[in-house]
Design a protein around this motif. Structure first.
Motif, PDB file in Angstrom:
ATOM      1  N   LEU A 188       0.842  -1.193   0.000  1.00 36.95           N
ATOM      2  CA  LEU A 188       0.000   0.000   0.000  1.00 36.95           C
ATOM      3  C   LEU A 188       0.878   1.244   0.000  1.00 36.95           C
ATOM      4  O   LEU A 188       1.996   1.221   0.515  1.00 36.95           O
ATOM      5  N   VAL A 197     -11.171  10.063   2.650  1.00 36.83           N
ATOM      6  CA  VAL A 197     -10.782   8.732   2.189  1.00 36.83           C
ATOM      7  C   VAL A 197     -10.857   8.706   0.666  1.00 36.83           C
ATOM      8  O   VAL A 197     -11.877   9.061   0.081  1.00 36.83           O
ATOM      9  N   PHE A 199      -9.241   6.148  -2.754  1.00 37.02           N
ATOM     10  CA  PHE A 199      -8.472   4.989  -3.186  1.00 37.02           C
ATOM     11  C   PHE A 199      -8.185   5.116  -4.676  1.00 37.02           C
ATOM     12  O   PHE A 199      -9.046   5.551  -5.443  1.00 37.02           O
ATOM     13  N   CYS A 208      -4.019   4.830  -0.755  1.00 40.41           N
ATOM     14  CA  CYS A 208      -5.139   5.001   0.157  1.00 40.41           C
ATOM     15  C   CYS A 208      -4.893   6.258   0.978  1.00 40.41           C
ATOM     16  O   CYS A 208      -3.864   6.371   1.647  1.00 40.41           O
ATOM     17  N   CYS A 210      -6.037   8.934   4.010  1.00 38.52           N
ATOM     18  CA  CYS A 210      -6.690   8.847   5.317  1.00 38.52           C
ATOM     19  C   CYS A 210      -7.485  10.118   5.598  1.00 38.52           C
ATOM     20  O   CYS A 210      -7.024  11.220   5.293  1.00 38.52           O
ATOM     21  N   HIS A 239      -5.165  -0.885   9.067  1.00 41.48           N
ATOM     22  CA  HIS A 239      -4.642  -1.751   8.009  1.00 41.48           C
ATOM     23  C   HIS A 239      -4.236  -3.076   8.657  1.00 41.48           C
ATOM     24  O   HIS A 239      -3.257  -3.134   9.412  1.00 41.48           O
ATOM     25  N   THR A 249      -7.850  -2.945   4.486  1.00 41.30           N
ATOM     26  CA  THR A 249      -7.982  -1.644   5.143  1.00 41.30           C
ATOM     27  C   THR A 249      -9.425  -1.407   5.582  1.00 41.30           C
ATOM     28  O   THR A 249     -10.363  -1.634   4.813  1.00 41.30           O
TER      29      THR A 249
END
Length: 264
Positions: A188, A197, A199, A208, A210, A239, A249
């Motif tokens: 990752l 968030v 992706f 990814c 946060c 994770h 995740t």
């Protein structure tokens, strides 16, 4: 192995509010308490930048005070709101951090190797890693091309679609992508910065981002959208890595909610 991630707490000096409105210190404390209250203790916490809001020594003193209650280790990288020298001084006891220059590091003491990248450009808000940093990164990866690895950096290396954030993204990620694509053991890439968030499949792996423990930047995609944020709900990422199954995740909301109820 359970790896927790908190990003963009924007801690302030004691008694001061983030943007004059938000008690970011309390919310960061609650995020840390949330991790301590999980039914499984995290093995490691990753903090992906913007630990403080203005890079002031008083803010870093507050960060260290809040983190002092943790009973598991944590790793830090700076964000665009951090100041590199003050950051370095505040975490001088963290031996993995370099004593000069960008705060790139490799933490290789657990089943998953963590490579931290300092994507900050001093005095500016966008992200970049210079050629020396990319050379260091390639050499670091070459030391072990099989061990599962997580890369952490503050700026997501892609467009989010939010115009007032994309001005301050990692502007030219192609050289970084070239290095990363040369290796197949990167589980990752973790980032922060956008307080949301997101992706994206990129460089042969997954990126990814946060959410912030403090505010959520509004999802607006019009080219003329004015910057906006909301307070809550705050969240962190968890994770979970397993040797047989790889990495998964989870988004973990911070707060008190109705339940639990006896069904699933």
């Amino acid at each position: 192995m359970l790896i927790a991630q908190i990003s963009d707490p924007h801690v302030r000096p004691e008694g001061e509010l983030y943007q004059g409105l938000v008690d970011s210190n309390r919310m960061f404390f609650e995020a840390l308490q949330h991790l301590k209250g999980l039914d499984r203790r995290p093995d490691l916490l990753l903090l992906t930048g913007d630990l403080v809001d203005e890079g002031r020594p008083q803010e870093y003193a507050m960060v260290r005070r809040l983190l002092a209650g943790l009973d598991f280790p944590y790793l830090v990288i700076p964000g665009n709101h951090d100041r590199r020298e003050q950051f370095r001084e505040a975490f001088a006891d963290h031996a993995y951090l370099p004593r000069e220059g960008p705060q790139h590091f490799c933490h290789d003491e657990q089943p998953v190797r963590i490579v931290g990248l300092d994507s900050c450009v001093p005095g500016l808000h966008h992200g970049d890693i210079d050629p020396d940093g990319l050379t260091w990164l390639r050499r670091t990866f070459e030391q072990d091309t099989a061990k599962p690895t997580i890369v952490m950096l503050h700026h997501p290396p892609f467009m989010s679609g939010i115009p007032y954030m994309d001005k301050y993204r990692y502007l030219d990620p192609t050289p970084l992508e070239s290095v990363l694509r040369s290796f197949t053991n990167i589980e990752l890439i973790l980032s922060g910065h956008v307080h949301r968030v997101m992706f994206k499949r990129w460089a042969g792996t997954m990126v990814c981002s946060c959410p912030s423990s403090t505010t959520e930047i509004a999802l607006q995609m019009r080219s003329d959208a004015a910057p906006m944020s909301y307070i809550g709900p705050p969240a962190c990422l968890l994770h979970w890595w397993d040797e047989a199954h790889g990495i998964v995740t989870h988004l973990s909301h911070i707060g008190t909610f109705a339940g639990p109820y006896p069904f699933a």
